[in-house]
Structure formats: C-alpha cells, structure tokens
Motif scaffolding. Sequence first.
Motif, mmCIF file in Angstrom:
data_model
loop_
_atom_site.group_PDB
_atom_site.id
_atom_site.type_symbol
_atom_site.label_atom_id
_atom_site.label_comp_id
_atom_site.label_asym_id
_atom_site.label_seq_id
_atom_site.Cartn_x
_atom_site.Cartn_y
_atom_site.Cartn_z
ATOM 1 N N PRO A 196 32.780 38.090 69.173
ATOM 2 C CA PRO A 196 31.469 38.037 68.514
ATOM 3 C C PRO A 196 30.434 37.321 69.360
ATOM 4 C CG PRO A 196 33.205 37.148 67.086
ATOM 5 C CD PRO A 196 33.825 37.392 68.429
ATOM 6 N N LYS A 197 29.202 37.810 69.308
ATOM 7 C CA LYS A 197 28.149 37.031 69.960
ATOM 8 C C LYS A 197 27.758 35.893 69.014
ATOM 9 C CE LYS A 197 24.395 40.282 68.804
ATOM 10 N NZ LYS A 197 23.576 41.369 69.355
ATOM 11 N N PRO A 198 27.137 34.825 69.558
ATOM 12 C CA PRO A 198 26.838 33.672 68.707
ATOM 13 C C PRO A 198 26.045 34.085 67.469
ATOM 14 C CG PRO A 198 26.409 33.153 71.009
ATOM 15 C CD PRO A 198 26.722 34.617 70.957
ATOM 16 N N GLY A 199 26.470 33.589 66.332
ATOM 17 C CA GLY A 199 25.800 33.894 65.079
ATOM 18 C C GLY A 199 26.334 35.136 64.401
ATOM 19 N N ALA A 200 27.200 35.904 65.102
ATOM 20 C CA ALA A 200 27.707 37.156 64.512
ATOM 21 C C ALA A 200 29.177 37.025 64.104
ATOM 22 C CB ALA A 200 27.535 38.306 65.498
ATOM 23 N N GLU A 201 29.675 35.795 64.037
ATOM 24 C CA GLU A 201 31.106 35.597 63.764
ATOM 25 C C GLU A 201 31.495 36.104 62.384
ATOM 26 O OE1 GLU A 201 29.002 33.247 64.744
ATOM 27 O OE2 GLU A 201 29.667 32.602 66.736
ATOM 28 N N GLY A 202 30.535 36.153 61.484
ATOM 29 C CA GLY A 202 30.812 36.684 60.143
ATOM 30 C C GLY A 202 31.486 35.654 59.255
ATOM 31 N N GLU A 203 31.463 35.947 57.976
ATOM 32 C CA GLU A 203 32.047 35.066 56.963
ATOM 33 C C GLU A 203 33.045 35.899 56.177
ATOM 34 O OE1 GLU A 203 29.019 33.334 54.328
ATOM 35 O OE2 GLU A 203 30.583 33.069 52.818
ATOM 36 N N VAL A 204 34.112 35.278 55.710
ATOM 37 C CA VAL A 204 35.083 35.995 54.872
ATOM 38 C C VAL A 204 34.356 36.537 53.638
ATOM 39 C CG1 VAL A 204 37.088 35.671 53.366
ATOM 40 C CG2 VAL A 204 37.082 34.694 55.674
ATOM 41 N N LYS A 205 34.486 37.851 53.418
ATOM 42 C CA LYS A 205 33.774 38.480 52.287
ATOM 43 C C LYS A 205 34.672 38.439 51.047
ATOM 44 C CE LYS A 205 31.124 42.145 53.018
ATOM 45 N NZ LYS A 205 30.781 43.566 53.317
ATOM 46 N N PRO A 206 34.192 37.871 49.957
ATOM 47 C CA PRO A 206 35.043 37.772 48.764
ATOM 48 C C PRO A 206 35.477 39.143 48.269
ATOM 49 C CG PRO A 206 33.028 36.482 48.509
ATOM 50 C CD PRO A 206 32.857 37.294 49.749
ATOM 51 N N ARG A 207 36.625 39.177 47.638
ATOM 52 C CA ARG A 207 37.149 40.404 47.041
ATOM 53 C C ARG A 207 37.197 40.266 45.526
ATOM 54 N NH1 ARG A 207 36.440 42.001 51.760
ATOM 55 N NH2 ARG A 207 38.017 43.112 52.969
ATOM 56 N N LEU A 208 37.381 41.421 44.860
ATOM 57 C CA LEU A 208 37.539 41.446 43.397
ATOM 58 C C LEU A 208 38.659 40.509 42.975
ATOM 59 C CD1 LEU A 208 37.369 45.305 42.919
ATOM 60 C CD2 LEU A 208 35.812 43.660 41.820
ATOM 61 N N PRO A 209 38.543 39.942 41.786
ATOM 62 C CA PRO A 209 39.657 39.140 41.275
ATOM 63 C C PRO A 209 40.930 39.988 41.222
ATOM 64 C CG PRO A 209 37.739 38.980 39.825
ATOM 65 C CD PRO A 209 37.428 40.030 40.840
ATOM 66 N N GLN A 210 42.059 39.347 41.435
ATOM 67 C CA GLN A 210 43.325 40.094 41.412
ATOM 68 C C GLN A 210 43.557 40.781 40.070
ATOM 69 O OE1 GLN A 210 46.791 38.085 42.843
ATOM 70 N NE2 GLN A 210 45.989 37.955 44.924
ATOM 71 N N VAL A 212 41.879 42.689 38.370
ATOM 72 C CA VAL A 212 41.437 44.080 38.246
ATOM 73 C C VAL A 212 42.129 45.033 39.231
ATOM 74 C CG1 VAL A 212 39.197 43.460 37.276
ATOM 75 C CG2 VAL A 212 39.367 43.871 39.720
ATOM 76 N N VAL A 213 42.797 44.497 40.227
ATOM 77 C CA VAL A 213 43.503 45.410 41.150
ATOM 78 C C VAL A 213 45.019 45.378 40.945
ATOM 79 C CG1 VAL A 213 41.707 45.209 42.916
ATOM 80 C CG2 VAL A 213 43.734 43.796 43.097
ATOM 81 N N LEU A 214 45.531 44.327 40.348
ATOM 82 C CA LEU A 214 46.980 44.181 40.140
ATOM 83 C C LEU A 214 47.308 44.537 38.690
ATOM 84 C CD1 LEU A 214 49.857 43.209 40.815
ATOM 85 C CD2 LEU A 214 49.064 40.866 40.400
ATOM 86 N N HIS A 215 47.994 45.659 38.499
ATOM 87 C CA HIS A 215 48.353 46.126 37.149
ATOM 88 C C HIS A 215 49.845 45.892 36.952
ATOM 89 C CE1 HIS A 215 44.372 47.921 36.585
ATOM 90 N NE2 HIS A 215 44.460 48.195 37.875
ATOM 91 N N ARG A 216 50.167 45.060 36.022
ATOM 92 C CA ARG A 216 51.574 44.683 35.828
ATOM 93 C C ARG A 216 52.226 45.649 34.841
ATOM 94 N NH1 ARG A 216 52.365 39.458 38.153
ATOM 95 N NH2 ARG A 216 50.362 38.496 38.620
ATOM 96 N N GLY A 217 52.850 46.701 35.391
ATOM 97 C CA GLY A 217 53.594 47.651 34.555
ATOM 98 C C GLY A 217 52.740 48.762 33.997
ATOM 99 N N ARG A 218 51.612 48.446 33.400
ATOM 100 C CA ARG A 218 50.715 49.469 32.843
ATOM 101 C C ARG A 218 49.295 49.209 33.327
ATOM 102 N NH1 ARG A 218 52.357 52.911 29.162
ATOM 103 N NH2 ARG A 218 50.273 53.383 28.438
ATOM 104 N N TYR A 219 48.574 50.290 33.621
ATOM 105 C CA TYR A 219 47.181 50.178 34.067
ATOM 106 C C TYR A 219 46.344 49.622 32.923
ATOM 107 C CZ TYR A 219 43.247 51.427 37.082
ATOM 108 O OH TYR A 219 42.158 51.381 37.909
ATOM 109 N N ASP A 220 45.571 48.585 33.203
ATOM 110 C CA ASP A 220 44.871 47.883 32.128
ATOM 111 C C ASP A 220 43.449 47.551 32.583
ATOM 112 O OD1 ASP A 220 44.015 46.254 30.111
ATOM 113 O OD2 ASP A 220 45.403 44.601 30.556
ATOM 114 N N ALA A 226 34.210 41.756 32.533
ATOM 115 C CA ALA A 226 33.954 40.330 32.797
ATOM 116 C C ALA A 226 34.261 39.999 34.251
ATOM 117 C CB ALA A 226 34.806 39.468 31.863
ATOM 118 N N ALA A 227 35.342 40.585 34.771
ATOM 119 C CA ALA A 227 35.712 40.310 36.161
ATOM 120 C C ALA A 227 34.651 40.870 37.099
ATOM 121 C CB ALA A 227 37.076 40.926 36.468
#
Length: 281
Positions: A196-210, A212-220, A226-227
């Motif tokens: 990266p050039k200086p200033g372009a290192e970037g920041e970790v981009k947040p992701r959706l709460p788990q 909404v992506v982790l379905h335990r047994g049944r899609y819910d 709210a998430a």
Amino acid sequence: MDGMTTSPRETPTQQAALAARYGAAPPPAGPWNATIAGLLDHRSVRGYRPDPLPPGTLETLVAAAQSAATSSNLQTWSVATVEDPAARAVMAEVAGGQKHILECPLFLVFLADVSRNDRLGREEGRPLEGLPYLETFLVAAIDAALAAQNAVVAAESLGLSTVYIGALRNDPVRVAETLGLPPGVMGVFGLCVGTPKPGAEGEVKPRLPQSVVLHRGRYDVAGEPAARAAYDAEMSRFSQRNEMAADSWTQRVIARIGTVKALRGRDRLAAALQALGFPLR
Ligand SMILES: Cc1cc2nc3c(=O)[nH]c(=O)nc-3n(C[C@H](O)[C@H](O)[C@H](O)COP(=O)(O)O)c2cc1C
C-alpha cells in the motif's frame, strides 16, 4: 532463510480483531492462532507503491493458489499476469477506470478454464460431453475463486495487500481478446497485489453480525431487521471514518444491484460467456 519474505503487519489481539470485524456485537472468543488472526485482519487496498515484489513472489502465490481444493482435481482454472502497460490500460478501462490496476506491481487475472480439459479430451479422441454444461462453468468459477483466495491469504501473510477486481466482468470478451484467451476460458476477476502507498493501508471493514449469516439447523430471518439496522449504523461510521460517501450497507446494496444499469454491462454476461465458448446448457 530460503527466499525473501516481507514482514507482516503486526497482528492485533483476538479481542481487538473481533471488535474490528464486528464492531459492537462480536461473537464469543473461541480457538485462535496466527492464521486466523491474519484472516480476520484482511482489508482490500486501493492504492499501491510501484515497488516490485521480492523475486519469486508470483511463483509462491501460484503455489499457494494451486494448493487450494479443486473440484474432482479437474483443475479448471488458470491465472494470467498483465505486465504490458497497454494491456493494463485496457483492464483499467474495462473496470471503469480503477487506478490501482495501473499502480500495482502485480496484476493477475484469474481464469475459469475448461479449455485444458477440452484439449485433453480431443487429444485422447474422447470429446468431453460434460463440458458445455452450466455445472462445468460453475465448477471452473469456484475453482478460480478458491485458488485466488489462497493467493490472497498467502500475499497477506507476506505483508502484501490485494484487491479483487470483479469489474473485469463488465466486458469479459475484451479481457479475453487482450489476453489471447482460447475458447472455454473466461477472466472471472482480476487481483491487484502490492504494497500500500502511505494512507492507503485500509481499515478492517465490519461484517454483518454472525446471527444473520449463521443458521443453526434451520434458516431463520427473525433477527434480521434489527441486525441490519445495527450493521447499517456500523457501516455508516466506517464510511465516515474512511471519507467514503457516508451511506449505510442497505444503501450500498441498493446502489450496487438495485438497477440493471448498475450492473455496468454484466447483465449481458450469459451472452458474453456463450461467445467465449461456454454454452451454459
Ligand atoms: C469477486 C470480488 C470482486 C471485487 N471487485 C472489486 C472491484 O472491482 N473493485 C474494488 O475496488 N473492489 C472490489 N472487490 C472488493 C470488495 O469491494 C471488498 O472485498 C468488500 O468491500 C469488503 O471489503 P474488504 O475486502 O476490505 O473486507 C471485490 C471483491 C470480490 C470478492
């Protein structure tokens, strides 16, 4: 020490890494090691120094890529470097003028490639009846993506940065012409690699709460509104910190796929693939 390495960024603690990835609602801390810390520290970088990569870096990244799982060991992918400045300019133009494509010392195009298997079948006098199907294209695109992600993880472990360039699919036929791809080969995305050039290192981009992506047994979907609201607030803060238009995730999704125009030519992908020798039966 064999070969040259670059030094990785200092890795954050588990707690800091989870907070960066999830903001206010991180999952509980589980098993942890340096590999996982590296994965959670990923961020795309869109500004590069011109400095060349240490000798052998390309071959190391390709070895990592070839070490990914590949469907039935068919190995239906390849990768092309783009070194010629005129060809780089075409890639940047196809991608809507993304300047990091011109800046980065290494630009790769990952290819869904069924042509090698096709040649094998012809040379053996056994044309492959399974090749023209959508399934085989999907296998090739998945193979290319898994290989590329291994290369990304390897690059980041060496202290390098990357950004995928899906915008090459704005015009896959022009990409194919520029790289001299035979029928049965398609550039699924590009990848910038460099420092990266200086200033372009970037920041970790947040992701959706788990939740909404982790379905335990049944899609819910019960907790999704709210998430999403919480994530929208998180992403608005991220956008403000990074001087991007301060819009939420919801607004970005709508801007990206809310209209056919926003697909920038990719609405014609099926026709382009057919022209490139993928009948998609
Ligand atoms: C297949 C693929 C194609 C992408 N294409 C582009 C692109 O053309 N231009 C770009 O700036 N970023 C591109 N990205 C990067 C995404 O925007 C980025 O991964 C996403 O915003 C999450 O940010 P992060 O990678 O920093 O976590 C692409 C990512 C993927 C996986």
